[in-house]
Design an enzyme around this catalytic site. Structure first.
Site, PDB file in Angstrom:
ATOM      1  N   HIS A 194      36.508  45.714  27.320  1.00 29.95           N
ATOM      2  CA  HIS A 194      35.621  44.976  26.432  1.00 29.95           C
ATOM      3  C   HIS A 194      34.922  45.909  25.440  1.00 29.95           C
ATOM      4  O   HIS A 194      34.539  47.029  25.766  1.00 29.95           O
ATOM      5  CB  HIS A 194      34.589  44.178  27.233  1.00 29.95           C
ATOM      6  CG  HIS A 194      35.168  42.937  27.834  1.00 29.95           C
ATOM      7  ND1 HIS A 194      34.526  42.214  28.822  1.00 29.95           N
ATOM      8  CD2 HIS A 194      36.339  42.275  27.602  1.00 29.95           C
ATOM      9  CE1 HIS A 194      35.269  41.162  29.157  1.00 29.95           C
ATOM     10  NE2 HIS A 194      36.368  41.191  28.437  1.00 29.95           N
ATOM     11  N   ASP A 202      31.055  45.753  34.923  1.00 33.15           N
ATOM     12  CA  ASP A 202      30.645  44.350  34.913  1.00 33.15           C
ATOM     13  C   ASP A 202      31.161  43.596  36.139  1.00 33.15           C
ATOM     14  O   ASP A 202      31.325  42.377  36.095  1.00 33.15           O
ATOM     15  CB  ASP A 202      31.153  43.661  33.645  1.00 33.15           C
ATOM     16  CG  ASP A 202      30.379  44.072  32.405  1.00 33.15           C
ATOM     17  OD1 ASP A 202      29.430  44.858  32.518  1.00 33.15           O
ATOM     18  OD2 ASP A 202      30.757  43.618  31.299  1.00 33.15           O
ATOM     19  N   HIS A 239      24.739  46.286  32.725  1.00 33.56           N
ATOM     20  CA  HIS A 239      23.858  45.391  31.969  1.00 33.56           C
ATOM     21  C   HIS A 239      22.537  45.179  32.701  1.00 33.56           C
ATOM     22  O   HIS A 239      22.484  45.177  33.930  1.00 33.56           O
ATOM     23  CB  HIS A 239      24.514  44.023  31.749  1.00 33.56           C
ATOM     24  CG  HIS A 239      25.675  44.049  30.814  1.00 33.56           C
ATOM     25  ND1 HIS A 239      25.530  43.905  29.454  1.00 33.56           N
ATOM     26  CD2 HIS A 239      26.998  44.206  31.048  1.00 33.56           C
ATOM     27  CE1 HIS A 239      26.734  43.964  28.893  1.00 33.56           C
ATOM     28  NE2 HIS A 239      27.636  44.145  29.842  1.00 33.56           N
ATOM     29  N   HIS A 299      36.486  49.097  31.737  1.00 29.84           N
ATOM     30  CA  HIS A 299      37.360  48.021  31.286  1.00 29.84           C
ATOM     31  C   HIS A 299      37.340  47.949  29.766  1.00 29.84           C
ATOM     32  O   HIS A 299      36.594  48.675  29.113  1.00 29.84           O
ATOM     33  CB  HIS A 299      36.987  46.678  31.918  1.00 29.84           C
ATOM     34  CG  HIS A 299      35.636  46.151  31.557  1.00 29.84           C
ATOM     35  ND1 HIS A 299      34.457  46.739  31.969  1.00 29.84           N
ATOM     36  CD2 HIS A 299      35.259  45.065  30.815  1.00 29.84           C
ATOM     37  CE1 HIS A 299      33.431  46.040  31.510  1.00 29.84           C
ATOM     38  NE2 HIS A 299      33.891  45.026  30.808  1.00 29.84           N
ATOM     39  N   ASP A 322      32.005  46.108  24.117  1.00 29.25           N
ATOM     40  CA  ASP A 322      30.675  46.656  24.377  1.00 29.25           C
ATOM     41  C   ASP A 322      30.705  47.779  25.420  1.00 29.25           C
ATOM     42  O   ASP A 322      29.672  48.370  25.735  1.00 29.25           O
ATOM     43  CB  ASP A 322      29.697  45.558  24.808  1.00 29.25           C
ATOM     44  CG  ASP A 322      30.082  44.888  26.114  1.00 29.25           C
ATOM     45  OD1 ASP A 322      31.284  44.658  26.332  1.00 29.25           O
ATOM     46  OD2 ASP A 322      29.180  44.584  26.922  1.00 29.25           O
ATOM     47  N   HIS A 323      31.913  48.110  25.895  1.00 25.51           N
ATOM     48  CA  HIS A 323      32.090  49.243  26.804  1.00 25.51           C
ATOM     49  C   HIS A 323      32.952  50.345  26.187  1.00 25.51           C
ATOM     50  O   HIS A 323      32.972  51.461  26.706  1.00 25.51           O
ATOM     51  CB  HIS A 323      32.726  48.777  28.113  1.00 25.51           C
ATOM     52  CG  HIS A 323      31.853  47.849  28.898  1.00 25.51           C
ATOM     53  ND1 HIS A 323      31.215  48.215  30.063  1.00 25.51           N
ATOM     54  CD2 HIS A 323      31.486  46.563  28.663  1.00 25.51           C
ATOM     55  CE1 HIS A 323      30.509  47.192  30.517  1.00 25.51           C
ATOM     56  NE2 HIS A 323      30.660  46.184  29.678  1.00 25.51           N
ATOM     57  N   HIS A 362      36.369  40.137  36.538  1.00 23.57           N
ATOM     58  CA  HIS A 362      35.772  40.025  35.201  1.00 23.57           C
ATOM     59  C   HIS A 362      36.868  40.193  34.158  1.00 23.57           C
ATOM     60  O   HIS A 362      36.998  39.384  33.231  1.00 23.57           O
ATOM     61  CB  HIS A 362      34.697  41.091  35.060  1.00 23.57           C
ATOM     62  CG  HIS A 362      34.034  41.123  33.720  1.00 23.57           C
ATOM     63  ND1 HIS A 362      33.218  40.111  33.270  1.00 23.57           N
ATOM     64  CD2 HIS A 362      34.050  42.065  32.735  1.00 23.57           C
ATOM     65  CE1 HIS A 362      32.766  40.410  32.065  1.00 23.57           C
ATOM     66  NE2 HIS A 362      33.259  41.584  31.715  1.00 23.57           N
TER      67      HIS A 362
END
Length: 255
Positions: free
Chosen positions: A57, A131, A169, A55, A59-60, A111
């Site tokens: 975001h 996530d 995570h 996805h 941090d990905h 998410h």
């Protein structure tokens, strides 16, 4: 044999590195930061062949461009134009080959609306859930609805119980603390929580988990359990499974 190694990033992210046997070409999932990936590849004298993105975001995806410029890998990700650098935009029902292994793609909104998961069938199967599904929990609903998240979890929960779940995570202990409040009488969860605490005390990851274990300890897969449903009555509507799931997710948000 396909092996999977966690590369820690940021405070609690895992970038999963996949390697087939002793091949020099590898794949990574959700590289939010290029630096630890490059460091590992250089240390082991490996080359990046493929990137999987679940996805949008940061941090990905934050390390995506640097890795593309350095290694020119093939990139698979969801049909979200906000993610630049994807070669193959995939969704529900699509397949791709990663290091010679077949992967199935599942659309799992909740998410985020663009969230997908990658599943490699086998014994055991490998599920890269991003996530969506965590050990002991599920992702926060930033864009989707409780209905979407519950449907997405049901889709993943239909996979075989020995499926290895690689979440993005290290949230397990926090999730299990909430699970203990939501379903106090769960001996399997308590034993697993002790096991995970020992792992973290030794600076080891709690992941991967298995779907079979999550069915025993994850409250978001257990909303129809009588003990959990009774606890939820104090938090909000529980008239049916969907209402109970929404109440559970809202409680977790404020826990």
């Amino acid at each position: 044999m396909l092996t999977v190694k966690p590369i820690p990033a940021f405070q609690d992210n895992y970038i999963w590195l996949l390697r087939q046997d002793s091949q020099e070409r590898v794949a990574v999932v959700d590289p939010g930061d290029a630096k630890p990936v490059i460091a590992w590849l250089e240390q082991e004298n490996l080359t990046l062949d493929t990137i999987l993105i679940t996805h949008h975001h940061q941090d990905h995806t934050g390390g995506l461009q640097a890795l593309i410029e350095r290694y020119a890998p093939t990139v698979y990700g969801s049909a979200n134009d906000a993610i630049s650098g994807i070669d193959h935009r995939v969704g529900e029902g699509d397949e791709c080959r990663v290091l010679g292994r077949r992967f199935e793609v599942y659309a799992v909104p909740g998410h985020t609306l663009d969230h997908i998961a990658f599943h490699a069938p086998g014994t055991p199967g490998l599920l890269f859930a991003g996530d969506t599904l965590f050990s002991g929990g599920c992702g926060r609903l930033f864009e989707g609805t409780p209905e979407q998240m519950r449907d997405s979890l049901a889709k993943l929960d239909a996979l075989p119980e020995d499926t290895l779940v690689f979440a993005a995570h290290e949230y397990t202990l926090a999730n299990l603390a909430f699970a203990a409040a939501a379903e106090p009488d769960n001996a399997a969860r308590d034993a697993y929580r002790r096991e995970c605490q020992t792992a973290r005390d030794l600076d080891r990851p709690t992941l991967p988990t298995t779907l079979g274990r999550e069915r025993q300890i994850n409250p978001f897969l257990r909303v129809d359990e009588p003990g959990l449903r009774e606890t939820l009555r104090e938090q909000g509507p529980v008239d049916d499974s969907m209402a109970a799931f929404a109440t559970l997710r809202a409680w977790k948000d404020r826990f």
